[in-house]
Scaffold this motif. Structure first.
Motif, PDB file in Angstrom:
ATOM      1  N   HIS A   1     -10.704  15.084   3.265  1.00  0.00           N
ATOM      2  CA  HIS A   1     -10.489  15.893   2.057  1.00  0.00           C
ATOM      3  C   HIS A   1      -9.996  17.288   2.443  1.00  0.00           C
ATOM      4  CE1 HIS A   1     -12.696  12.984  -0.451  1.00  0.00           C
ATOM      5  NE2 HIS A   1     -13.444  12.826   0.617  1.00  0.00           N
ATOM      6  N   THR A   2      -9.343  17.941   1.490  1.00  0.00           N
ATOM      7  CA  THR A   2      -8.856  19.302   1.698  1.00  0.00           C
ATOM      8  C   THR A   2      -9.156  20.146   0.470  1.00  0.00           C
ATOM      9  OG1 THR A   2      -6.676  18.912   0.726  1.00  0.00           O
ATOM     10  CG2 THR A   2      -6.907  18.440   3.074  1.00  0.00           C
ATOM     11  N   ASP A   3      -8.942  21.454   0.600  1.00  0.00           N
ATOM     12  CA  ASP A   3      -8.990  22.310  -0.573  1.00  0.00           C
ATOM     13  C   ASP A   3      -7.673  22.143  -1.330  1.00  0.00           C
ATOM     14  OD1 ASP A   3      -7.027  23.960   0.671  1.00  0.00           O
ATOM     15  OD2 ASP A   3      -8.597  25.123   1.652  1.00  0.00           O
ATOM     16  N   HIS A   4      -7.489  22.863  -2.413  1.00  0.00           N
ATOM     17  CA  HIS A   4      -6.290  22.699  -3.236  1.00  0.00           C
ATOM     18  C   HIS A   4      -5.120  23.568  -2.794  1.00  0.00           C
ATOM     19  CE1 HIS A   4      -8.364  26.111  -5.129  1.00  0.00           C
ATOM     20  NE2 HIS A   4      -7.152  26.529  -5.442  1.00  0.00           N
ATOM     21  N   LEU A   5      -5.285  24.337  -1.746  1.00  0.00           N
ATOM     22  CA  LEU A   5      -4.189  25.173  -1.257  1.00  0.00           C
ATOM     23  C   LEU A   5      -3.184  24.284  -0.529  1.00  0.00           C
ATOM     24  CD1 LEU A   5      -6.337  28.115   0.156  1.00  0.00           C
ATOM     25  CD2 LEU A   5      -5.323  27.883  -2.127  1.00  0.00           C
ATOM     26  N   GLY A   6      -1.918  24.530  -0.709  1.00  0.00           N
ATOM     27  CA  GLY A   6      -0.884  23.720  -0.065  1.00  0.00           C
ATOM     28  C   GLY A   6      -0.381  22.640  -1.006  1.00  0.00           C
ATOM     29  N   SER A   7       0.722  22.006  -0.616  1.00  0.00           N
ATOM     30  CA  SER A   7       1.310  20.958  -1.459  1.00  0.00           C
ATOM     31  C   SER A   7       0.469  19.685  -1.383  1.00  0.00           C
ATOM     32  CB  SER A   7       2.742  20.658  -1.008  1.00  0.00           C
ATOM     33  OG  SER A   7       2.731  20.005   0.252  1.00  0.00           O
ATOM     34  N   ARG A   8       0.660  18.817  -2.341  1.00  0.00           N
ATOM     35  CA  ARG A   8      -0.065  17.547  -2.374  1.00  0.00           C
ATOM     36  C   ARG A   8       0.202  16.743  -1.097  1.00  0.00           C
ATOM     37  NH1 ARG A   8       0.227  12.276  -3.606  1.00  0.00           N
ATOM     38  NH2 ARG A   8      -1.466  11.371  -4.821  1.00  0.00           N
ATOM     39  N   GLU A   9       1.467  16.679  -0.698  1.00  0.00           N
ATOM     40  CA  GLU A   9       1.855  15.910   0.490  1.00  0.00           C
ATOM     41  C   GLU A   9       1.201  16.484   1.750  1.00  0.00           C
ATOM     42  OE1 GLU A   9       4.071  17.213  -1.727  1.00  0.00           O
ATOM     43  OE2 GLU A   9       4.609  15.355  -2.767  1.00  0.00           O
ATOM     44  N   TYR A  10       1.225  17.802   1.864  1.00  0.00           N
ATOM     45  CA  TYR A  10       0.614  18.441   3.018  1.00  0.00           C
ATOM     46  C   TYR A  10      -0.883  18.151   3.068  1.00  0.00           C
ATOM     47  CZ  TYR A  10      -1.003  21.912   6.315  1.00  0.00           C
ATOM     48  OH  TYR A  10      -1.610  22.516   7.383  1.00  0.00           O
ATOM     49  N   ASN A  11      -1.551  18.240   1.923  1.00  0.00           N
ATOM     50  CA  ASN A  11      -2.995  18.019   1.887  1.00  0.00           C
ATOM     51  C   ASN A  11      -3.366  16.572   2.207  1.00  0.00           C
ATOM     52  OD1 ASN A  11      -3.607  20.682   1.408  1.00  0.00           O
ATOM     53  ND2 ASN A  11      -3.564  20.462  -0.809  1.00  0.00           N
ATOM     54  N   ILE A  12      -2.559  15.621   1.754  1.00  0.00           N
ATOM     55  CA  ILE A  12      -2.814  14.215   2.114  1.00  0.00           C
ATOM     56  C   ILE A  12      -2.707  14.053   3.633  1.00  0.00           C
ATOM     57  CG2 ILE A  12      -1.845  11.871   1.997  1.00  0.00           C
ATOM     58  CD1 ILE A  12      -3.439  12.525  -0.472  1.00  0.00           C
ATOM     59  N   ALA A  13      -1.670  14.638   4.236  1.00  0.00           N
ATOM     60  CA  ALA A  13      -1.489  14.541   5.688  1.00  0.00           C
ATOM     61  C   ALA A  13      -2.633  15.224   6.436  1.00  0.00           C
ATOM     62  CB  ALA A  13      -0.149  15.144   6.093  1.00  0.00           C
ATOM     63  N   LEU A  14      -3.064  16.395   5.970  1.00  0.00           N
ATOM     64  CA  LEU A  14      -4.145  17.122   6.631  1.00  0.00           C
ATOM     65  C   LEU A  14      -5.468  16.355   6.502  1.00  0.00           C
ATOM     66  CD1 LEU A  14      -5.190  19.576   8.165  1.00  0.00           C
ATOM     67  CD2 LEU A  14      -5.387  20.776   5.966  1.00  0.00           C
TER      68      LEU A  14
ATOM     69  N   ASP B   1     -12.184  -0.696  16.816  1.00  0.00           N
ATOM     70  CA  ASP B   1     -11.204  -0.292  15.802  1.00  0.00           C
ATOM     71  C   ASP B   1     -11.493  -0.896  14.434  1.00  0.00           C
ATOM     72  OD1 ASP B   1      -9.795   1.264  17.580  1.00  0.00           O
ATOM     73  OD2 ASP B   1      -8.255  -0.258  17.972  1.00  0.00           O
ATOM     74  N   HIS B   2     -11.927  -2.157  14.407  1.00  0.00           N
ATOM     75  CA  HIS B   2     -12.145  -2.825  13.114  1.00  0.00           C
ATOM     76  C   HIS B   2     -13.340  -2.260  12.342  1.00  0.00           C
ATOM     77  CE1 HIS B   2     -15.123  -5.148  15.430  1.00  0.00           C
ATOM     78  NE2 HIS B   2     -15.687  -5.374  14.259  1.00  0.00           N
ATOM     79  N   GLN B   3     -14.152  -1.434  12.977  1.00  0.00           N
ATOM     80  CA  GLN B   3     -15.317  -0.861  12.312  1.00  0.00           C
ATOM     81  C   GLN B   3     -15.001   0.442  11.583  1.00  0.00           C
ATOM     82  OE1 GLN B   3     -17.938  -1.261  15.995  1.00  0.00           O
ATOM     83  NE2 GLN B   3     -19.414  -1.496  14.319  1.00  0.00           N
ATOM     84  N   ILE B   4     -13.835   1.017  11.848  1.00  0.00           N
ATOM     85  CA  ILE B   4     -13.501   2.330  11.296  1.00  0.00           C
ATOM     86  C   ILE B   4     -12.228   2.240  10.460  1.00  0.00           C
ATOM     87  CG2 ILE B   4     -12.924   4.722  11.817  1.00  0.00           C
ATOM     88  CD1 ILE B   4     -14.249   4.334  14.544  1.00  0.00           C
ATOM     89  N   GLN B   5     -12.314   2.795   9.280  1.00  0.00           N
ATOM     90  CA  GLN B   5     -11.137   2.930   8.420  1.00  0.00           C
ATOM     91  C   GLN B   5     -11.027   4.406   8.070  1.00  0.00           C
ATOM     92  OE1 GLN B   5     -11.440   0.429   4.909  1.00  0.00           O
ATOM     93  NE2 GLN B   5     -11.447   2.201   3.595  1.00  0.00           N
ATOM     94  N   ALA B   6      -9.840   4.978   8.276  1.00  0.00           N
ATOM     95  CA  ALA B   6      -9.607   6.389   7.952  1.00  0.00           C
ATOM     96  C   ALA B   6      -8.725   6.454   6.715  1.00  0.00           C
ATOM     97  CB  ALA B   6      -8.939   7.103   9.120  1.00  0.00           C
ATOM     98  N   VAL B   7      -9.147   7.261   5.738  1.00  0.00           N
ATOM     99  CA  VAL B   7      -8.393   7.409   4.494  1.00  0.00           C
ATOM    100  C   VAL B   7      -8.383   8.879   4.096  1.00  0.00           C
ATOM    101  CG1 VAL B   7     -10.403   6.947   3.026  1.00  0.00           C
ATOM    102  CG2 VAL B   7      -8.129   6.494   2.150  1.00  0.00           C
ATOM    103  N   SER B   8      -7.317   9.283   3.429  1.00  0.00           N
ATOM    104  CA  SER B   8      -7.225  10.669   2.982  1.00  0.00           C
ATOM    105  C   SER B   8      -7.116  10.729   1.469  1.00  0.00           C
ATOM    106  CB  SER B   8      -6.002  11.349   3.595  1.00  0.00           C
ATOM    107  OG  SER B   8      -5.848  12.659   3.058  1.00  0.00           O
ATOM    108  N   TYR B   9      -7.896  11.616   0.887  1.00  0.00           N
ATOM    109  CA  TYR B   9      -7.794  11.900  -0.540  1.00  0.00           C
ATOM    110  C   TYR B   9      -7.174  13.278  -0.783  1.00  0.00           C
ATOM    111  CZ  TYR B   9     -10.604   7.797  -1.391  1.00  0.00           C
ATOM    112  OH  TYR B   9     -11.057   6.503  -1.453  1.00  0.00           O
ATOM    113  N   GLY B  10      -6.859  13.994   0.300  1.00  0.00           N
ATOM    114  CA  GLY B  10      -6.279  15.323   0.139  1.00  0.00           C
ATOM    115  C   GLY B  10      -7.166  16.180  -0.739  1.00  0.00           C
ATOM    116  N   GLU B  11      -6.575  16.738  -1.782  1.00  0.00           N
ATOM    117  CA  GLU B  11      -7.304  17.619  -2.694  1.00  0.00           C
ATOM    118  C   GLU B  11      -7.821  16.888  -3.923  1.00  0.00           C
ATOM    119  OE1 GLU B  11      -4.183  19.905  -5.311  1.00  0.00           O
ATOM    120  OE2 GLU B  11      -3.331  19.601  -3.317  1.00  0.00           O
ATOM    121  N   GLU B  12      -7.681  15.559  -3.982  1.00  0.00           N
ATOM    122  CA  GLU B  12      -7.946  14.787  -5.195  1.00  0.00           C
ATOM    123  C   GLU B  12      -9.420  14.640  -5.580  1.00  0.00           C
ATOM    124  OE1 GLU B  12      -5.404  13.894  -7.165  1.00  0.00           O
ATOM    125  OE2 GLU B  12      -4.122  14.856  -5.675  1.00  0.00           O
ATOM    126  N   LYS B  13     -10.343  14.782  -4.647  1.00  0.00           N
ATOM    127  CA  LYS B  13     -11.768  14.605  -4.948  1.00  0.00           C
ATOM    128  C   LYS B  13     -12.568  15.837  -4.516  1.00  0.00           C
ATOM    129  CE  LYS B  13     -12.077   9.590  -4.849  1.00  0.00           C
ATOM    130  NZ  LYS B  13     -12.877   8.462  -4.340  1.00  0.00           N
TER     131      LYS B  13
END
Length: 187
Positions: A120-133, A152-164
């Motif tokens: 997750h990120t704060d709301h500063l920056g563009s949506r695309e940048y925050n998803i990547a961060l 590897d199969h035990q870990i899943q990495a996901v980004s919500y950026g600033e959405e939650k």
């Protein structure tokens, strides 16, 4: 008459500008009267809660949509499931190493367990940048766990950026609460 036509756009702008500032003032007055329930129990000082004249709202973290995962007493490394990051950074803080290693050890000992690392990120920056961060943050925690021996199969990495977000406002306290990775144990 021609002079009136020249000044007409300026008159319209002045009138519209006056209307919008009146609406902003009404909204600002309304915000000044808001209160935050249990602000003292959330460890917020008066300065942390204020963003100019606007109060910062903090939503308590709840991971009900996962499974309980390992049980631990408060203060033990396994009880920590949220890791905070500095502004514009995906570097894990040294104070979080023991908790991340404890979760990694748990996953190694329980090969059927799986987790989702939610960035997750704060709301500063563009949506695309925050998803990547957010993704970089989740992958930083995942990398530490994989280096420790988690499959590897035990870990899943996901980004919500600033959405939650869990905190709203522009005060540093609110922004810092949103710069995080959360561990969610999956079914």
């Amino acid at each position: 008459m021609k002079q009136f036509q020249i000044f007409l756009p300026f008159i319209v702008l002045i009138v519209l500008g006056g209307c919008s500032s009146t609406a902003d003032k009404a909204d600002s007055d309304e915000l000044d009267t808001l209160t935050i329930p249990d602000a003292e129990t959330q460890g917020l000082s008066e300065l942390d809660r204020l963003d100019g004249n606007k109060l910062t709202e903090v939503i308590p973290y709840d991971d009900n949509y996962g499974v309980p995962g390992p049980s631990a007493e408060p203060g033990e490394p396994l009880s920590v499931r949220i890791f905070y990051f500095d502004f514009d950074s995906s570097q894990v803080k040294p104070k979080d190493y023991s908790a991340i290693n404890a979760h990694a050890d748990y996953l190694i000992a329980h090969p059927d367990s799986r987790i989702s690392l939610e960035g997750h990120t704060d709301h500063l920056g563009s949506r695309e940048y925050n998803i990547a961060l957010g993704e970089q943050r989740a992958k930083s925690v995942a990398k530490m766990m994989r280096l420790r021996g988690v499959a590897d199969h035990q870990i899943q990495a996901v980004s919500y950026g600033e959405e939650k977000p869990v905190a709203f406002g522009n005060a540093e306290y609110a922004l810092s609460q949103n710069r995080r990775v959360q561990i969610i144990y999956l079914r």
